[in-house]
Design an enzyme around this catalytic site. Structure first.
Site, short mmCIF file in Angstrom:
data_model
loop_
_atom_site.label_atom_id
_atom_site.label_comp_id
_atom_site.label_asym_id
_atom_site.label_seq_id
_atom_site.Cartn_x
_atom_site.Cartn_y
_atom_site.Cartn_z
N HIS A 1 -39.86 -24.44 -10.86
CA HIS A 1 -40.08 -24.77 -9.43
C HIS A 1 -41.48 -24.22 -8.96
O HIS A 1 -41.79 -23.07 -9.36
CB HIS A 1 -38.92 -24.25 -8.84
CG HIS A 1 -37.58 -24.99 -8.86
ND1 HIS A 1 -37.46 -26.30 -8.32
CD2 HIS A 1 -36.57 -24.45 -9.40
CE1 HIS A 1 -36.10 -26.61 -8.65
NE2 HIS A 1 -35.38 -25.48 -9.32
N SER B 1 -30.53 -21.05 -9.29
CA SER B 1 -31.79 -21.53 -8.95
C SER B 1 -32.56 -20.62 -8.10
O SER B 1 -32.18 -20.38 -6.86
CB SER B 1 -31.74 -22.80 -8.26
OG SER B 1 -32.87 -23.62 -8.19
#
Lengths: 129, 543, 453
Positions: free
Chosen positions: B39, B329
């Site tokens: 990410h 995450s």
């Protein structure tokens, strides 16, 4: 003797007629639903003396593969299937094996032999060569 | 991922490190079932561990993957606004990202999105372009971390669940697994969804891990070209949403949905969940062909409650016990940075870090036949004919690669382990063709009876026994002794299978010189191995 | 890289490849090379140890290996060369093959014609989407068959089979005969997918229950299968809530369909038929890539190996004709599946062939039907038909159009090459089409005897 009516599916050809057959004294008294003579013959066989071809495998020593496929040369009585399978479970054959070589003679007292369904050469030699 | 990354980081220093893993292989937990995204870092709240470590980790990825020979592609990523009113959120994300230190963020108009992603929904209004976004192979990285760690001196214990931690004077002093006691100066808790169970062993209760399950679809490489980079929807409060992304191997992945589950073993996919994934994916990429899916699966994310953020730091009550927990995450992206952070925390807690001159940061990428040109392939086959024997048709994997994977520094003993290292079984037939062949190779190379080869360790055996087994049991025959069980190859179930499953993941730590505690003068970290209990018969049951 | 030149290269030495290669040699082709990735010839037949093969062609009910051995001898006698343990990596439009094996490494084979006979792979869990855990113990029926019949290992002790296709039925019996307990066979459709004889001999004989209109909706077990949940399905094949029940087992066998293995066909850019999953072929069994032929399961999934052999003979002949420069003229007619027919193969027929020989069409019905006419229609006229007592989707229908039945003038056909024939036009207007359809024979006349269940 007693008369017995049974329902069964004929498997002689892909049609699969649904039969209704009456047996007395191991004779076919009446059959309905068949569209050919073979169906009547099948009904008699199946209800009085059903038979099956048994196919299985047997272990091999020193062969190209660890198992060789086998079959009964002809159909054997259905009620002997379990015994046939037990009897051949213990067999270990030595390579090379020829196709249709007898694996077990007169298996389970049926008078029918179990034979190899393929030839099997020794290790490292496929049958094609 | 987190544990192996920390172990590798610490292997730079003159520190004795033991890496303890409850399952049969590394990467068998959350690491193997996630979206595999690196990410950019605009999602997390500024000032949180997530925010800081995401951005730092993202920056480290190219170097780490290059050093370790791991696939990584800097594809950039897009957050797609599917309606005009969603565009405001893109600007919010951009602003947040800039606060977090994410470079290059830009809100781009519809035409540009369609130009670079023709497969995206025609209702796209705009998108947030994040040039530092990317994709990787998470299990490859975890395995590479572990291999590099081991090459640099880390000891790895697999199939070793931690069953207890002994305390003395308010410190953790030893970690116990079945048949093993590890005397240690520091403990790092990277136990994924079981991190709270591990923490309870030191009588602390600072956080609870609630697993959040996410389901995925994986699509055939044939349709891998439908998107060129990860596509995100505008995120919700709880989750980044259902993503459609390419994988480094050329597949397409869609998912995850998000559902809190009560059972830490609940990795079941559900009809409703899978439908939700397809719905969400189709919003982004309307042409996604479900019939090209090759498999679906679920993964669990470790959510630390009530914290919400990563839990990184020494335990408030036990100063030599360091948590790296709640790594949901952007955990995958943050992993390299988590390793640095934990190293620093350990140093603060007293671990002396002296760099090892022998440390080698490089782990060579294993050779893959499918990645070579014909000339290189020919040269390999010349040296070793096993390179000319294709085992996995779908992914073009040779016997040589599988044999090699079974003899690498991190032991690989399972079908899934072979799959993660070589791609054998990861293709469209999902091991239908190569499965029996791989099982046979494992049996041969590791001298494991066929019926002891497992899919993923523990009781996940593939075969129940030799054929005719039940029949032979019935047959009263003097030939029983030599006839059964394919005598030439099988040794029966008494060849010392590894025991001890279930329990929790842990990382045992060595200690720097000078701080001996209760240890003898030479030992800085001592492992005592008791006689392992044999698990009788076939390793079928679950512990 | 070593380069080998040959007239015809056949990829895959199962029943299709064996028959195509032998026939090509018998038709005069020069060098014919038959390649297979396995260590011996025979393909899938080697693991099909049950009988039932060859009833039509050899008047015997042979086991798979016996059928294979017959055609292996023929191929050998015909002078076919073999390359075993060899994987084809690439096929190009210019008929170059790149293949690899342990002994010779990488090789290039340049062929004047190629016959693709790679068969099919099994649909797996990913292809049918069964929710639940992902333990060990879920196998496709064919993979289990390989373990049991070739390696001598059992997949499990208590088995549930999903799908009543022939492979699943055969394995239900096989596993029972090896001492396992098969708890149930589930079929999502309201009728069985496999041959009736297999239902009788594999399930009824063994007392294995068959549940039609059922499917598996959940798999239990973290490491190894512990059980499945099954449910009844509705008319749309969707599970009906509230009808679920559990079956304890340690193994789930999937027999949920075969998919033609067309990676190489796609590589060459051949046109595929979305219904069959295989290439579009002519009555020479040539694909849309000139010089590349295909036959067997790679074209469409067969149920009788005898038909595979027949189809392969056509491909072998076609390849040999091409090598000899004797291919039929360009005028063709496209076939189309009409009422009651799911698909027809071949897709394209040469007028020359229709005029000079019998042309065989293979097709499948969309649903079971009794007392039907299978009709070939050109320009609205029935040019040929045959009656069938019963048709079932599971049993492929063959319609052999006798030589000369389709005359170009009659049908108003004009010159149209293979590549110019456009896909189906429903109006049957400008493109020449041969439509195959099923119509009911019943017109209110007396019954023909025999009730049907």
């Amino acid at each position: 003797m007693s008369r017995e009516t049974s329902e069964l599916t004929c498997i002689v050809c892909p049609v699969g007629c649904r039969l209704r057959a009456t047996i007395e004294d191991r004779q076919l008294v009446e059959v309905q639903g068949n569209s050919c003579k073979r169906g009547a013959a099948y009904a008699l066989d199946e209800l009085c003396a059903p038979k099956r071809t048994v196919t299985s495998t047997v272990r091999v020593k020193g062969g190209f593969l660890p198992l060789v496929p086998v079959r009964t040369r002809e159909p054997i009585p259905k009620d002997k299937i379990a015994q046939v399978l037990l009897d051949i479970a213990n067999i270990k054959m030595d390579a090379p094996i020829h196709i249709h070589q007898v694996v077990a003679a007169d298996v389970a007292g049926t008078g029918i032999d179990v034979i190899a369904s393929r030839s099997m050469s020794r290790v490292n030699a496929p049958r094609a060569e | 991922m987190v544990g192996t990354g920390i172990a590798r980081e610490l292997s730079r220093y003159d520190v004795r490190v033991v890496l303890v893993e409850k399952r049969a292989d590394v990467a068998f937990g959350t690491t193997k079932a996630n979206t595999a995204l690196v990410h950019a870092g605009y999602d997390a709240e500024p000032g949180t561990w997530k925010a800081r470590l995401n951005v730092r980790g993202n920056a480290l990825y190219p170097k780490v993957c290059a050093e370790l020979g791991v696939s990584y592609k800097n594809t950039g990523s897009l957050v797609v606004a599917l309606a005009e009113e969603q565009t405001v959120h893109l600007h919010e994300l951009r602003a947040r990202g800039e606060t977090n230190g994410v470079p290059g963020l830009e809100v781009i108009p519809r035409e540009r999105v369609l130009a670079i992603e023709p497969g995206v929904s025609p209702s796209v209004a705009a998108a947030l372009w994040a040039p530092t976004g990317g994709i990787t192979s998470p299990w490859e990285l975890a395995i590479a971390y572990a291999e590099n760690a081991v090459a640099n001196g880390v000891e790895l214990l697999l199939s070793s669940p931690v069953i207890g931690i002994d305390m003395r004077g308010g410190r953790a002093v030893s970690v116990r697994c079945p048949g093993v006691v590890i005397y240690t100066q520091f403990v790092v808790n990277a136990a994924g969804i079981w991190a709270d169970d591990i923490e309870r062993m030191i009588n602390r209760d600072d956080f609870e891990i609630t697993p959040r399950r996410g389901e995925y679809y994986l699509f055939d490489r044939r349709v891998g070209h439908l998107v060129s980079r990860p596509l995100f929807p505008v995120p919700s409060q709880a989750t980044k949403g259902i993503v459609v992304a390419p994988t480094v191997d050329g597949n397409l992945i869609a998912g995850p949905n998000a559902l809190l589950v009560g059972d830490k073993g609940d990795l079941a996919t559900t009809a409703a969940g899978l439908a939700e994934v397809i719905d969400g994916a189709r919003k982004l990429v309307p042409g996604l062909p479900v019939r090209e899916s090759i498999t679906n699966f679920a993964g669990l994310r470790a959510v630390a409650v009530p914290v919400g953020d990563f839990v990184i730091g020494a335990s408030p009550g036990v100063p030599n016990f360091v948590n790296a927990a709640g790594i949901q995450s952007p955990g995958l992206t943050a992993a390299p940075a988590i390793a640095e952070a934990v190293r620093d925390i350990l140093a603060d807690a007293g671990l002396v870090l002296v760099e090892k001159p022998t440390f080698n940061p490089v782990r060579e990428r294993p050779t893959r036949f499918s990645e070579l040109g014909r000339d290189e392939q020919s040269a390999l086959i010349e040296k070793n004919p096993l390179w000319g024997h294709i085992i996995c048709r779908c992914e073009t994997v040779t016997e040589a690669e599988i044999v090699e994977a079974l003899h690498r520094p991190v032991p690989c003993t399972t079908l899934d382990g072979v799959k993660f290292r070589t791609r054998a079984g990861a293709g469209r037939c999902q091991g239908g063709f190569c499965g029996p062949r791989v099982v046979d190779i494992i049996h041969r190379e590791l001298d494991t009876p066929m019926e002891h080869v497992t899919k993923k360790g523990g009781g996940s055996y593939i075969l129940s026994g030799p054929s005719k087994g039940p029949l032979l049991e019935q047959a009263a025959c003097r030939c029983l002794a030599d006839a059964g069980c394919n005598a030439a190859r099988d040794d029966g179930p008494d060849d010392g299978q590894v025991c001890g499953r279930a329990g929790a993941e842990d990382v045992g730590e060595g200690v720097g010189r000078g701080d001996h505690g209760n240890l003898g003068e030479q030992d800085v970290c001592r492992i005592e191995t008791r006689e392992r209990e044999e698990v009788g018969g076939h390793a079928h049951g679950r512990v | 890289m070593r380069t080998v030149e040959c007239d015809i290269a056949v990829v895959g030495a199962g029943p299709a490849g064996l028959a195509a290669a032998a026939r090509a040699k018998q038709c005069g082709a020069g060098r014919v090379i038959l390649m297979d990735r396995d260590r011996e010839l025979g393909g899938i037949l080697n693991q099909c140890i049950h009988n039932g093969f060859g009833l039509q062609l050899l008047s015997e009910e042979l086991t798979g290996p016996e059928y294979a051995e017959h055609f292996i001898s023929e191929a050998r006698d015909a002078g076919v060369e073999t390359m075993l343990d060899t994987m084809v990596l690439e096929v190009t439009q210019s008929r170059q093959i790149v293949a690899v094996n342990r002994h010779e490494g990488l090789m290039r084979i340049d062929a004047k014609a190629i016959v693709l006979a790679m068969g099919a792979r099994e649909r797996n869990r990913g292809g049918v989407i069964i929710p639940g855990m992902r333990p060990a113990g879920v196998f496709t029926a064919g993979a289990a068959q390989r373990y049991v019949n070739m390696e001598g290992y059992m997949p499990g002790k208590r088995i549930v089979v999903l799908g009543s296709g022939d492979i699943g039925l055969i394995m239900a019996r096989r596993l029972t005969w090896e001492g396992a307990k098969v708890e149930a066979v589930l079929e999502i459709l309201p009728f069985p997918s496999g041959l009736t004889r297999n239902i009788v001999q594999c399930l009824n004989d063994q007392g294995i229950p068959l549940y039609l209109s059922h499917t598996v909706v959940d798999i239990h077990g973290e490491e190894r299968v512990e059980g499945v949940t099954v449910a009844r399905v509705d008319g749309n094949l969707r599970p009906i809530p509230g009808t679920e029940w559990d079956i304890e087992c340690d193994t789930l066998l999937l027999s949920v369909g075969l998919i033609p293995e067309n990676e190489l066909t796609r590589d060459v850019g051949g046109e595929l038929d979305p219904v069959t999953g295989g290439p579009v072929v002519t009555d020479e069994m040539e694909t849309s890539t000139p010089g590349i032929f295909a036959c067997g399961n790679v074209v469409h999934i067969h149920d009788l190996v005898d038909n595979v052999t027949r189809e392969a003979w056509t491909a072998g002949e076609g390849a040999a004709r091409l090598v000899a420069g004797q291919q039929p003229g360009d005028d063709t007619v496209r076939t189309r599946a009409g009422d009651g027919i799911r698909y027809v193969v071949p897709h394209v027929l040469h007028l020359d062939n229709l005029a000079s020989r019998d042309v065989r069409l293979f097709m499948r019905a969309t649903r079971p039907a009794e007392r039907v006419q299978v009709e070939a229609v050109v320009g609205g006229e029935v040019v040929f038909s045959k009656s069938e007592r019963v048709v079932r989707p599971a049993e492929m229908v063959m319609l052999t159009i006798p030589q000369g039945k389709v005359s170009p003038v009659e049908a108003g056909l004009n010159r149209a090459g293979l590549n110019k024939v456009s896909p189906d036009c429903a109006d049957g207007g400008s493109q020449p089409e041969l439509v195959v359809r099923i119509t009911s024979r019943d017109r209110g006349t007396g019954a023909e005897g025999g009730e049907k269940a």
